[in-house]
Structure formats: C-alpha cells, structure tokens
Write a protein that holds these residues in place. Sequence first.
Motif, PDB file in Angstrom:
ATOM      1  N   ASN A 246       4.186  -1.352   8.164  1.00  0.00           N
ATOM      2  CA  ASN A 246       5.348  -1.598   8.886  1.00  0.00           C
ATOM      3  C   ASN A 246       5.892  -3.364   8.584  1.00  0.00           C
ATOM      4  N   ALA A 247       7.016  -3.804   9.080  1.00  0.00           N
ATOM      5  CA  ALA A 247       7.651  -4.950   8.614  1.00  0.00           C
ATOM      6  C   ALA A 247       6.705  -6.178   9.169  1.00  0.00           C
ATOM      7  N   VAL A 248       6.129  -5.875  10.222  1.00  0.00           N
ATOM      8  CA  VAL A 248       5.204  -7.300  10.607  1.00  0.00           C
ATOM      9  C   VAL A 248       3.858  -7.158  10.192  1.00  0.00           C
ATOM     10  N   GLN A 249       3.136  -5.946  10.325  1.00  0.00           N
ATOM     11  CA  GLN A 249       1.875  -5.823   9.685  1.00  0.00           C
ATOM     12  C   GLN A 249       1.677  -5.669   8.250  1.00  0.00           C
ATOM     13  N   GLY A 250       2.448  -5.382   7.413  1.00  0.00           N
ATOM     14  CA  GLY A 250       2.306  -4.960   5.992  1.00  0.00           C
ATOM     15  C   GLY A 250       1.681  -3.675   5.912  1.00  0.00           C
ATOM     16  N   VAL A 251       0.591  -3.607   5.473  1.00  0.00           N
ATOM     17  CA  VAL A 251      -0.288  -2.417   4.816  1.00  0.00           C
ATOM     18  C   VAL A 251      -1.605  -2.579   5.752  1.00  0.00           C
ATOM     19  N   GLN A 252      -1.822  -1.279   6.421  1.00  0.00           N
ATOM     20  CA  GLN A 252      -2.978  -1.155   7.199  1.00  0.00           C
ATOM     21  C   GLN A 252      -3.689   0.296   7.015  1.00  0.00           C
ATOM     22  N   TRP A 253      -4.808  -0.031   6.490  1.00  0.00           N
ATOM     23  CA  TRP A 253      -5.442   1.173   5.747  1.00  0.00           C
ATOM     24  C   TRP A 253      -6.389   1.803   6.761  1.00  0.00           C
ATOM     25  N   ALA A 254      -6.240   3.268   6.733  1.00  0.00           N
ATOM     26  CA  ALA A 254      -7.169   4.192   7.587  1.00  0.00           C
ATOM     27  C   ALA A 254      -8.457   4.496   7.102  1.00  0.00           C
ATOM     28  N   GLY A 255      -9.494   4.431   7.555  1.00  0.00           N
ATOM     29  CA  GLY A 255     -10.762   4.607   6.976  1.00  0.00           C
ATOM     30  C   GLY A 255     -11.352   6.022   7.309  1.00  0.00           C
ATOM     31  N   VAL A 256     -11.084   6.584   8.549  1.00  0.00           N
ATOM     32  CA  VAL A 256     -11.649   7.835   8.999  1.00  0.00           C
ATOM     33  C   VAL A 256     -10.504   8.771   9.554  1.00  0.00           C
ATOM     34  N   TYR A 257     -10.224   9.953   9.086  1.00  0.00           N
ATOM     35  CA  TYR A 257      -9.582  11.051   9.800  1.00  0.00           C
ATOM     36  C   TYR A 257     -10.379  12.264   9.853  1.00  0.00           C
ATOM     37  N   ARG A 258     -10.610  12.559  11.213  1.00  0.00           N
ATOM     38  CA  ARG A 258     -11.680  13.474  11.522  1.00  0.00           C
ATOM     39  C   ARG A 258     -12.956  13.447  10.620  1.00  0.00           C
ATOM     40  N   THR A 259     -13.227  14.394   9.636  1.00  0.00           N
ATOM     41  CA  THR A 259     -14.530  14.409   8.874  1.00  0.00           C
ATOM     42  C   THR A 259     -14.263  13.784   7.619  1.00  0.00           C
ATOM     43  N   LYS A 260     -12.900  13.132   7.233  1.00  0.00           N
ATOM     44  CA  LYS A 260     -12.756  12.696   6.132  1.00  0.00           C
ATOM     45  C   LYS A 260     -12.777  11.073   6.054  1.00  0.00           C
ATOM     46  N   ARG A 261     -13.347  10.362   4.908  1.00  0.00           N
ATOM     47  CA  ARG A 261     -13.574   8.982   5.042  1.00  0.00           C
ATOM     48  C   ARG A 261     -12.592   8.655   3.720  1.00  0.00           C
ATOM     49  N   TYR A 262     -11.926   7.616   3.641  1.00  0.00           N
ATOM     50  CA  TYR A 262     -11.118   7.113   2.813  1.00  0.00           C
ATOM     51  C   TYR A 262     -11.471   5.793   2.183  1.00  0.00           C
ATOM     52  N   ALA A 263     -10.870   5.313   0.953  1.00  0.00           N
ATOM     53  CA  ALA A 263     -11.192   4.123   0.243  1.00  0.00           C
ATOM     54  C   ALA A 263      -9.773   3.296   0.543  1.00  0.00           C
ATOM     55  N   HIS A 264      -9.764   2.295  -0.086  1.00  0.00           N
ATOM     56  CA  HIS A 264      -8.561   1.457   0.128  1.00  0.00           C
ATOM     57  C   HIS A 264      -8.225   0.510  -1.073  1.00  0.00           C
ATOM     58  N   ARG A 265      -8.487   0.858  -2.202  1.00  0.00           N
ATOM     59  CA  ARG A 265      -8.306   0.020  -3.538  1.00  0.00           C
ATOM     60  C   ARG A 265      -6.894  -0.229  -3.636  1.00  0.00           C
ATOM     61  N   LEU A 266      -5.999   0.914  -3.492  1.00  0.00           N
ATOM     62  CA  LEU A 266      -4.429   0.979  -3.718  1.00  0.00           C
ATOM     63  C   LEU A 266      -3.825  -0.238  -2.753  1.00  0.00           C
ATOM     64  N   ALA A 267      -4.319   0.245  -1.436  1.00  0.00           N
ATOM     65  CA  ALA A 267      -3.911  -0.468  -0.449  1.00  0.00           C
ATOM     66  C   ALA A 267      -3.918  -1.969  -0.442  1.00  0.00           C
ATOM     67  N   GLY A 268      -4.961  -2.306  -1.111  1.00  0.00           N
ATOM     68  CA  GLY A 268      -5.462  -3.782  -1.353  1.00  0.00           C
ATOM     69  C   GLY A 268      -4.576  -4.331  -2.315  1.00  0.00           C
ATOM     70  N   VAL A 269      -4.383  -3.455  -3.584  1.00  0.00           N
ATOM     71  CA  VAL A 269      -3.359  -3.920  -4.629  1.00  0.00           C
ATOM     72  C   VAL A 269      -1.977  -4.119  -3.957  1.00  0.00           C
ATOM     73  N   ILE A 270      -1.510  -3.126  -3.429  1.00  0.00           N
ATOM     74  CA  ILE A 270      -0.108  -3.397  -2.770  1.00  0.00           C
ATOM     75  C   ILE A 270      -0.018  -4.510  -1.850  1.00  0.00           C
ATOM     76  N   THR A 271      -0.883  -4.790  -1.056  1.00  0.00           N
ATOM     77  CA  THR A 271      -0.930  -6.035  -0.288  1.00  0.00           C
ATOM     78  C   THR A 271      -0.823  -7.216  -1.131  1.00  0.00           C
ATOM     79  N   GLY A 272      -1.678  -7.288  -1.981  1.00  0.00           N
ATOM     80  CA  GLY A 272      -1.545  -8.247  -2.955  1.00  0.00           C
ATOM     81  C   GLY A 272      -0.018  -8.536  -3.528  1.00  0.00           C
ATOM     82  N   LEU A 273       0.467  -7.409  -3.945  1.00  0.00           N
ATOM     83  CA  LEU A 273       1.834  -7.473  -4.420  1.00  0.00           C
ATOM     84  C   LEU A 273       2.762  -7.925  -3.384  1.00  0.00           C
TER      85      LEU A 273
END
Length: 283
Positions: A246-273
């Motif tokens: 969103n326009a105020v927070q920028g990028v916020q990555w999700a770590g857990v959805y039910r049994t799924k675990r996520y990484a955040h490499r590209l989320a970090g790249v996008i935030t840097g850009l």
Amino acid sequence: MKDLVNLNGVLVPGDGPVIPLKNRGFHYGDGLFESMRVVEGRACFTDAHWARMVTGAALLRIGLPKNLDRTAFDRYIDELVKRTGIVNGRCRFTLFRTGDGFYRPTSNEGGFAFELSPLTEPTYTLNTQGLLVDIWPGMRKPVNDLARHKTLNCQLYVMGSLWAQEHGLDDCMLQNDRGNIIESSSGNLFIVSNGVLYTPSLSDGCVGGVMRAQVINLALANGIKVYECSLNPQNLLAADELFFTNAVQGVQWAGVYRTKRYAHRLAGVITGLLVEATRVSSV
C-alpha cells in the motif's frame, strides 16, 4: 507539532469539530480518499494519487471544487507539512459530496480535507517479522466499477481486519464473488514463483493501488517479469513469497499462511528499489 487539518483549502485546528454532523461522507460514505506517504517533507507519487482521485470523482459524479486543481493538491500538502512540522508521515486526502438530501443528493459539488499524522520510520521499510495471514471466509467483494476505487465505504475491510484480529492474525486476504484471491484487508497482493511476480488483475475487483502500480513498474524496469492474472488458494500454497503493498507502508511480506512458510528475498529487492525511487524523486 501542531494539530492542523486543511478543510476546503483553509487550515483549521484538528483537535476540535471540523465537519458538520450532516456531512454526506459521514452519513452515507459518499466520497473517496487517498492515503499518501510523506518522506522528508514531500508526498510520494502525487501524480498517481491525483489521477486516481479524479477518475474516482468522475465515476461518483462529484464535482471538484474550484480551488482544487493539480497544483493546489501539492500546495495544500506542502503547507500542511510546513505548518504542522511533520516531515515523515501519512497524509490522507478525503473528497466528499457537499449537497444535502438523503440517498439522492441535492448537489454534486465536492468538498475536501487533508490530514497529516506522523510515522516513526523515515521511509519505506520492510517488516522484519513475516506476517501471519489467512483467507477471510466471510463476505466476498463484488466485482463492479467501484471495486478499484478507494471509496469512503470501507466496511468490508473493517470486517476483514476484525476477523484477522479475532483469530490472532496480522492480516487476511479477501476473495471476490468468483472465489479468486484479490487483495488483503490492508492493500494489494503479490506472490512470487520462480522469481516471477504475479498479482490479481484489476478485472478481478482489487483496488487499483498506487503502490501496486509502482511495484509493477519498478519490477519491469529491473528485468523482473510480472503477470496480472486471477489467483486462487492453490497458487498461494505453491508460491515462494507472498507480500502486500500500500502507499503508506510500501511492501509487507507474509511469513506464514496456514502450513505454508514464505521467504522474502524479492520483497526486499522491491523495497530497496522503492526507497531509491522515492529518494531520487525527492531530490
């Protein structure tokens, strides 16, 4: 810091009554709003916010006030920043219909307000802890012409965020009336699979987010493929990353959805850009 708001072009104290009780935005949710990030005294992406607001006003048939044009939009924000002393914050612009009447207004003239509140982080920052999220099984968002605009009727997002809170979640994802995953209660949604970005298409009923467009453009400009398409719960389970924007927070990555675990490499790249783009635009 001074507590001030801009009401119809005039600065007034923000700690007392500002709008009348019969305001149509209060009575009927008759209007729309924009939320903007202010970084180092300058609002980000105001061209995009202005363009979306003008399009939304035309859809709602709300006439823009004579003292509100593209130049005045920026000037009012700059004035609020200087007078309040808030150089890093969240600026909310609200446009509402001013006429009397009940559901049928007596006039389509518009009124407006700017509010500014401070933020602790000086610029966009990726969250250190991944969000705990799930799909809200309650109400679904209808796909129509209003879906992509930020109208003052936000009840769906309020109910979704309450459900998330009641279930110990940081956020929740919403579905449209076709069962597709379209966004979260706080912003647009992206998944990453094999280094490729996927985001729900506007035709599926998600908000036409300003930050959504910025992320897409930044990704494409840096050689990252992006596809706008329909997403379902199975796509979430197969993804490598999941993040919201969103326009105020920028990028916020999700770590857990039910049994799924996520990484955040590209989320970090996008935030840097995003941080770099914001820094360059403010110079």
